[in-house]
Scaffold this motif. Structure first.
Motif, PDB file in Angstrom:
ATOM      1  N   GLU A 182     -70.551 -57.913  13.269  1.00 20.05           N
ATOM      2  CA  GLU A 182     -71.336 -56.760  13.713  1.00 20.05           C
ATOM      3  C   GLU A 182     -72.644 -57.208  14.355  1.00 20.05           C
ATOM      4  OE1 GLU A 182     -73.622 -52.946  11.685  1.00 20.05           O
ATOM      5  OE2 GLU A 182     -71.796 -53.739  10.731  1.00 20.05           O
ATOM      6  N   ARG A 183     -73.296 -58.198  13.751  1.00 16.23           N
ATOM      7  CA  ARG A 183     -74.537 -58.731  14.317  1.00 16.23           C
ATOM      8  C   ARG A 183     -74.261 -59.376  15.686  1.00 16.23           C
ATOM      9  NH1 ARG A 183     -78.136 -60.062  10.039  1.00 16.23           N
ATOM     10  NH2 ARG A 183     -79.587 -60.916  11.589  1.00 16.23           N
ATOM     11  N   PHE A 184     -73.150 -60.112  15.773  1.00 15.21           N
ATOM     12  CA  PHE A 184     -72.765 -60.717  17.052  1.00 15.21           C
ATOM     13  C   PHE A 184     -72.602 -59.641  18.116  1.00 15.21           C
ATOM     14  CE2 PHE A 184     -69.395 -61.733  20.079  1.00 15.21           C
ATOM     15  CZ  PHE A 184     -69.900 -62.876  20.666  1.00 15.21           C
ATOM     16  N   GLU A 185     -71.910 -58.556  17.779  1.00 17.58           N
ATOM     17  CA  GLU A 185     -71.682 -57.476  18.734  1.00 17.58           C
ATOM     18  C   GLU A 185     -73.004 -56.867  19.197  1.00 17.58           C
ATOM     19  OE1 GLU A 185     -68.973 -56.484  20.188  1.00 17.58           O
ATOM     20  OE2 GLU A 185     -67.503 -57.641  19.052  1.00 17.58           O
ATOM     21  N   GLN A 186     -73.944 -56.718  18.288  1.00 19.74           N
ATOM     22  CA  GLN A 186     -75.255 -56.179  18.654  1.00 19.74           C
ATOM     23  C   GLN A 186     -75.935 -57.070  19.685  1.00 19.74           C
ATOM     24  OE1 GLN A 186     -77.351 -55.894  14.943  1.00 19.74           O
ATOM     25  NE2 GLN A 186     -76.194 -54.106  14.226  1.00 19.74           N
ATOM     26  N   GLY A 187     -75.922 -58.369  19.424  1.00 20.27           N
ATOM     27  CA  GLY A 187     -76.528 -59.309  20.351  1.00 20.27           C
ATOM     28  C   GLY A 187     -75.806 -59.347  21.684  1.00 20.27           C
ATOM     29  N   TYR A 188     -74.473 -59.324  21.628  1.00 19.85           N
ATOM     30  CA  TYR A 188     -73.667 -59.366  22.853  1.00 19.85           C
ATOM     31  C   TYR A 188     -73.948 -58.139  23.720  1.00 19.85           C
ATOM     32  CZ  TYR A 188     -69.598 -59.751  25.903  1.00 19.85           C
ATOM     33  OH  TYR A 188     -68.776 -59.856  27.003  1.00 19.85           O
ATOM     34  N   ARG A 189     -73.995 -56.959  23.109  1.00 16.59           N
ATOM     35  CA  ARG A 189     -74.269 -55.726  23.867  1.00 16.59           C
ATOM     36  C   ARG A 189     -75.662 -55.759  24.477  1.00 16.59           C
ATOM     37  NH1 ARG A 189     -71.591 -53.228  19.455  1.00 16.59           N
ATOM     38  NH2 ARG A 189     -73.601 -52.691  18.528  1.00 16.59           N
ATOM     39  N   GLN A 190     -76.603 -56.322  23.741  1.00 20.92           N
ATOM     40  CA  GLN A 190     -77.974 -56.423  24.256  1.00 20.92           C
ATOM     41  C   GLN A 190     -78.010 -57.289  25.513  1.00 20.92           C
ATOM     42  OE1 GLN A 190     -80.948 -57.433  21.280  1.00 20.92           O
ATOM     43  NE2 GLN A 190     -82.206 -58.504  22.807  1.00 20.92           N
ATOM     44  N   LEU A 191     -77.322 -58.430  25.479  1.00 19.56           N
ATOM     45  CA  LEU A 191     -77.265 -59.318  26.646  1.00 19.56           C
ATOM     46  C   LEU A 191     -76.549 -58.646  27.814  1.00 19.56           C
ATOM     47  CD1 LEU A 191     -76.309 -62.746  25.015  1.00 19.56           C
ATOM     48  CD2 LEU A 191     -78.580 -61.991  25.733  1.00 19.56           C
ATOM     49  N   ASN A 192     -75.457 -57.956  27.511  1.00 21.97           N
ATOM     50  CA  ASN A 192     -74.656 -57.320  28.551  1.00 21.97           C
ATOM     51  C   ASN A 192     -75.421 -56.174  29.214  1.00 21.97           C
ATOM     52  OD1 ASN A 192     -72.129 -57.037  29.996  1.00 21.97           O
ATOM     53  ND2 ASN A 192     -71.802 -55.169  28.818  1.00 21.97           N
ATOM     54  N   ASP A 193     -76.026 -55.329  28.397  1.00 17.96           N
ATOM     55  CA  ASP A 193     -76.710 -54.152  28.932  1.00 17.96           C
ATOM     56  C   ASP A 193     -77.936 -54.530  29.765  1.00 17.96           C
ATOM     57  OD1 ASP A 193     -74.838 -52.664  27.611  1.00 17.96           O
ATOM     58  OD2 ASP A 193     -76.139 -52.063  25.967  1.00 17.96           O
ATOM     59  N   SER A 194     -78.564 -55.649  29.436  1.00 15.62           N
ATOM     60  CA  SER A 194     -79.762 -56.077  30.154  1.00 15.62           C
ATOM     61  C   SER A 194     -79.447 -56.810  31.457  1.00 15.62           C
ATOM     62  CB  SER A 194     -80.610 -56.989  29.262  1.00 15.62           C
ATOM     63  OG  SER A 194     -79.929 -58.227  29.026  1.00 15.62           O
ATOM     64  N   GLY A 195     -78.175 -57.171  31.655  1.00 17.14           N
ATOM     65  CA  GLY A 195     -77.793 -57.951  32.830  1.00 17.14           C
ATOM     66  C   GLY A 195     -77.930 -59.444  32.623  1.00 17.14           C
ATOM     67  N   GLN A 196     -78.464 -59.834  31.464  1.00 20.57           N
ATOM     68  CA  GLN A 196     -78.678 -61.252  31.196  1.00 20.57           C
ATOM     69  C   GLN A 196     -77.357 -61.999  31.067  1.00 20.57           C
ATOM     70  OE1 GLN A 196     -81.220 -62.048  27.828  1.00 20.57           O
ATOM     71  NE2 GLN A 196     -80.818 -64.248  27.857  1.00 20.57           N
TER      72      GLN A 196
END
Length: 222
Positions: A182-196
């Motif tokens: 779940e923590r991984f998914e949170q981080g992954y979504r953050q990177l994806n949504d920011s364009g990073q």
């Protein structure tokens, strides 16, 4: 993929340690037996699904293609058309559900080897006719591990065997495995949504290819 996993966990304030392992088969076997906590770049497969938990998000999609000798172009419409040919495979690797089914039913003549480079060398020697591998990974392997004279003798087919989403996996009996995913998914979504995430993938791909080319130039100066 290493950078995606590292940065996703970092964004979620989770520290991870990466260990080099000599072969893909040892990686996935090590996770399933509890030697390692997790791994990445793995597709769903029945034996794995029983012992592993998968991330919801696919971190990378493999484009599986056949590598072959340039002097022996092999055409096919369906995988069963390749029944007359010797096909290499690497222990522990998954190529597609159809490939696994045809291999299990002995429709395809599959020779298994311990590593991808062993299969590439068997292909060069004519011991196998085809070897399936992820397109970019296969090109990198050839560039990093074979001489220029060997490289020119190999090519890969434009037609993919399959497009396979791959995931982060953790062993089911790892304490807090579900929470870590779940923590991984949170981080992954953050990177994806920011364009990073997209920028990171593009930068890494260029850097890896440039590094491989530089290493080859050092080994084989003009």
């Amino acid at each position: 993929m290493t950078r995606i996993v590292a940065e996703s966990f970092k964004a979620a304030n989770v520290q991870v340690k990466f260990l080099p392992v000599s072969s893909n088969n040892r990686v996935i076997t090590g996770v399933m037996t509890g030697l390692y906590d997790g791994a990445y770049g793995w597709a769903h497969a029945p034996e794995r699904d029983r012992k592993l938990l998968y991330s919801k998000s696919s971190i990378y999609t493999f484009r599986m293609v056949f590598f072959q000798r340039r002097v022996k172009e092999i055409a096919w419409n369906t995988l069963s058309d390749l029944a007359a040919y010797q096909i290499g495979a690497t222990l522990g690797n998954h190529y597609s559900e159809e490939f696994s089914d045809l291999q299990a039913r002995k429709v395809l003549q599959v020779q298994e080897a311990a590593s991808d480079i062993n299969n590439m060398r068997k292909l060069l020697l004519g011991r196998i006719d085809l070897f399936p591998m992820e397109e970019e990974a296969g090109q990198m392997l050839i560039l990093n591990s074979l001489t220029p004279a060997e490289q020119v003798n190999l090519s890969f087919q434009a037609r993919p065997i399959a497009l396979i989403p791959t995931y982060l996996v953790l062993r089911r009996n790892l304490p807090n495995a579900a929470l870590l995913l779940e923590r991984f998914e949170q981080g992954y979504r953050q990177l994806n949504d920011s364009g990073q995430l997209a920028r990171m993938v593009g930068e890494t791909r260029k850097a890896v290819m440039a590094s491989a080319q530089q290493a080859q130039n050092k080994r084989n100066p003009p």
